[in-house]
Scaffold this motif. Structure first.
Motif, PDB file in Angstrom:
ATOM      1  N   LEU A 243      11.310   0.870   6.702  1.00  0.00           N
ATOM      2  CA  LEU A 243      10.575  -0.526   6.428  1.00  0.00           C
ATOM      3  C   LEU A 243      11.560  -1.870   6.914  1.00  0.00           C
ATOM      4  O   LEU A 243      11.065  -2.752   7.074  1.00  0.00           O
TER       5      LEU A 243
ATOM      6  N   GLN B 168       1.019  -1.198   0.096  1.00  0.00           N
ATOM      7  CA  GLN B 168      -0.067   0.026  -0.074  1.00  0.00           C
ATOM      8  C   GLN B 168       0.972   1.161  -0.110  1.00  0.00           C
ATOM      9  O   GLN B 168       1.907   1.294   0.647  1.00  0.00           O
TER      10      GLN B 168
ATOM     11  N   ARG C 139       4.937  -4.385   7.922  1.00  0.00           N
ATOM     12  CA  ARG C 139       4.775  -2.826   8.962  1.00  0.00           C
ATOM     13  C   ARG C 139       4.439  -1.676   7.961  1.00  0.00           C
ATOM     14  O   ARG C 139       4.496  -2.010   6.533  1.00  0.00           O
ATOM     15  N   GLN C 140       4.155  -0.750   8.691  1.00  0.00           N
ATOM     16  CA  GLN C 140       3.504   0.456   7.944  1.00  0.00           C
ATOM     17  C   GLN C 140       4.526   1.644   8.380  1.00  0.00           C
ATOM     18  O   GLN C 140       4.719   1.774   9.583  1.00  0.00           O
ATOM     19  N   GLU C 141       4.887   2.610   7.373  1.00  0.00           N
ATOM     20  CA  GLU C 141       5.866   3.506   7.881  1.00  0.00           C
ATOM     21  C   GLU C 141       5.415   4.902   7.169  1.00  0.00           C
ATOM     22  O   GLU C 141       4.752   4.732   6.324  1.00  0.00           O
TER      23      GLU C 141
ATOM     24  N   GLN D 244       3.611   0.644   2.896  1.00  0.00           N
ATOM     25  CA  GLN D 244       3.030  -0.717   3.773  1.00  0.00           C
ATOM     26  C   GLN D 244       3.716  -1.812   3.149  1.00  0.00           C
ATOM     27  O   GLN D 244       3.505  -1.932   1.865  1.00  0.00           O
TER      28      GLN D 244
END
Length: 353
Positions: free
Chosen positions: A123, A15, A51-53, A47
C-alpha cells in the motif's frame, strides 16, 4: 507572517476483504518427506483512497496426500489465521495503514505477521517497480517410482544459462540418490547443486552421503542432520558447507555464526514480518553468510511478492521460487498459465466497505 505547515493526512484503510482459495496441483509437491496435491490459503484485500492491493497468506499446514498432518513447517493452521483476521479486520477500517504494522508486530503467527507487513509495504508503494522475475533456481526432485530417465529429461531441458539447481535429498535410498546426483552432473557437469535434506539424515547418514558426492559441485546442503546440533560435527568430518532452513522458523531462533554455515534459506511465510526479515538479513551479512528467499509453495500471488522482495532485500541472490510448475492455475496474478483465478471465484469470508 507565520506559516503553518499542514501535515499530510496518513493513508487510511477504506475497504477490507478476506477470501479463501484452494488450488489443485498437477503433480505432488514435496513438503519435507511428505507430498501435497492441493494448496490452500487466504487472500487479504485492502484499499486506501489511492490504491487497492492483494496479499496471499498461506501457512504451510494441513494434511498431505496420504491424509497425514504436515509437520515441521507452519505451527499455525489456516483456520487459526482466518479467525485471527476476522477478529482484526473490523478494527482496521478507516484506521491509518500503520495499524497493519502494529498488528504484525503483536502477532504470534508468522504467516499473519508476514502478510500484514507485506500489505503495508504494498500500500505504501514499496514494492513498485520490482516485477515478477524469471530468476529462479530450478527444483529437481524425483516423484515416487519415477524412472531416472524422466528426471534426466528435465535436466536436459534446462536452459544453458542455468548455473545452479536445487536437489531434494534424504528422500529415497542412498544408492538411488547418489545415482541421481551423478546423473545430473553427467548431463550438466558445470552445474552447482544446492542440496536440501530437510533434516532427513542422521549424522552418520549425512557423512556417508556427502563422502560420495563431488564437493566442488556442491554450493551447500540445507539442514543435513536430523539433530541440527550435529551440523558442525558433519562439517568437521566432511567439510561440505551447510545451510539453515527449518531452524529459522523456530520462534526462539537467534543467529549464531557456526563452522561451515554458508547460507540462510528464509521462507517469509514461515518466518514473520518484513522488519524481522530485514534484521536477520543484515545480521547474516555482517558475518558473511548468504541469505536466500524461498517459497513455502505459495500460489502465483505469493510467489510474485517473494520475487519482488528478493530484488529489494537480496538483489545478488537468486530466490528459490521454482514451485509454480505444479499448480494447475494462477491466483490473481498471471505467471503464464491458461487459467487465473479472479477474486470473484474465491470464497468470501469477510467484506467490509
Amino acid at each position: 507572517m507565520t506559516v503553518t505547515l499542514q501535515q499530510a493526512k496518513p493513508l487510511a484503510l477504506t475497504q477490507l476483504g478476506l477470501y479463501q482459495f484452494a488450488i489443485d496441483l498437477d503433480k505432488p509437491l514435496p513438503v519435507g518427506k511428505q507430498r501435497i496435491e492441493q494448496r490452500s490459503g487466504l487472500v487479504l484485500v485492502a484499499q486506501t483512497e489511492e490504491r487497492q492491493e492483494w496479499v496471499e497468506i498461506s501457512p504451510l499446514c494441513g494434511v498431505d496426500n496420504q491424509g497425514e498432518i504436515i509437520t515441521g513447517f507452519s505451527q499455525e493452521s489456516l483456520e487459526e489465521v482466518s479467525q485471527q483476521l476476522l477478529t482484526i479486520l473490523p478494527q482496521l477500517q478507516q484506521q491509518p495503514i500503520d495499524c497493519l504494522l502494529e498488528h504484525a508486530e503483536q502477532s504470534t503467527q508468522p504467516s499473519l505477521a508476514y502478510g500484514l507487513s507485506l500489505m503495508h509495504a504494498k500500500l505504501m508503494g514499496k514494492l513498485d517497480g520490482h516485477s515478477l522475475t524469471a530468476r529462479t533456481v530450478p527444483l529437481i526432485y524425483r516423484q515416487a517410482d519415477e524412472p531416472l530417465s524422466l528426471v534426466a529429461s528435465r535436466v536436459n531441458a534446462l536452459p544453458e544459462t542455468t548455473l545452479a539447481v536445487k536437489v531434494k535429498v534424504a528422500q529415497d535410498s542412498l544408492e538411488d540418490e547418489l545415482q541421481l546426483i551423478h546423473q545430473i552432473l553427467a548431463i550438466r557437469p558445470k552445474l552447482k547443486l544446492r542440496l536440501d535434506a530437510n533434516r532427513g539424515f542422521s549424522l552418520e547418514q549425512a557423512i556417508e552421503f556427502a563422502a560420495c558426492v563431488p564437493l566442488e559441485s556442491i554450493e551447500y546442503i540445507e539442514e543435513p542432520c536430523q539433530n541440527p546440533q550435529d551440523n558442525c560435527t558433519f562439517y568437521q568430518a566432511i567439510e561440505m558447507p551447510w545451510a539453515l532452513d527449518e531452524s529459522l522458523n523456530h520462534p526462539d531462533y537467534q543467529f549464531e555464526m557456526l563452522p561451515g554455515l554458508r547460507a540462510l534459506l528464509i521462507k517469509p511465510t514461515l518466518f514473520g514480518s518484513l522488519e524481522k526479515l530485514q534484521q536477520l538479513i543484515d545480521t547474516a551479512a555482517e558475518h558473511g553468510v548468504r541469505t536466500i528467499l524461498s517459497s513455502s509453495l505459495e500460489a502465483s500471488l505469493g510467489i510474485e511478492a517473494i520475487s519482488r522482495l528478493a530484488q529489494i532485500f537480496t538483489p545478488d541472490e537468486t530466490p528459490g521460487i521454482d514451485t509454480l510448475g505444479a499448480f494447475n492455475q494462477d491466483l490473481l496474478v498471471s505467471s503464464g498459465k491458461d487459467h487465473c483465478l479472479k477474486l470473484a471465484a474465491l470464497t468470501p469470508l469477510f467484506i467490509l466497505k
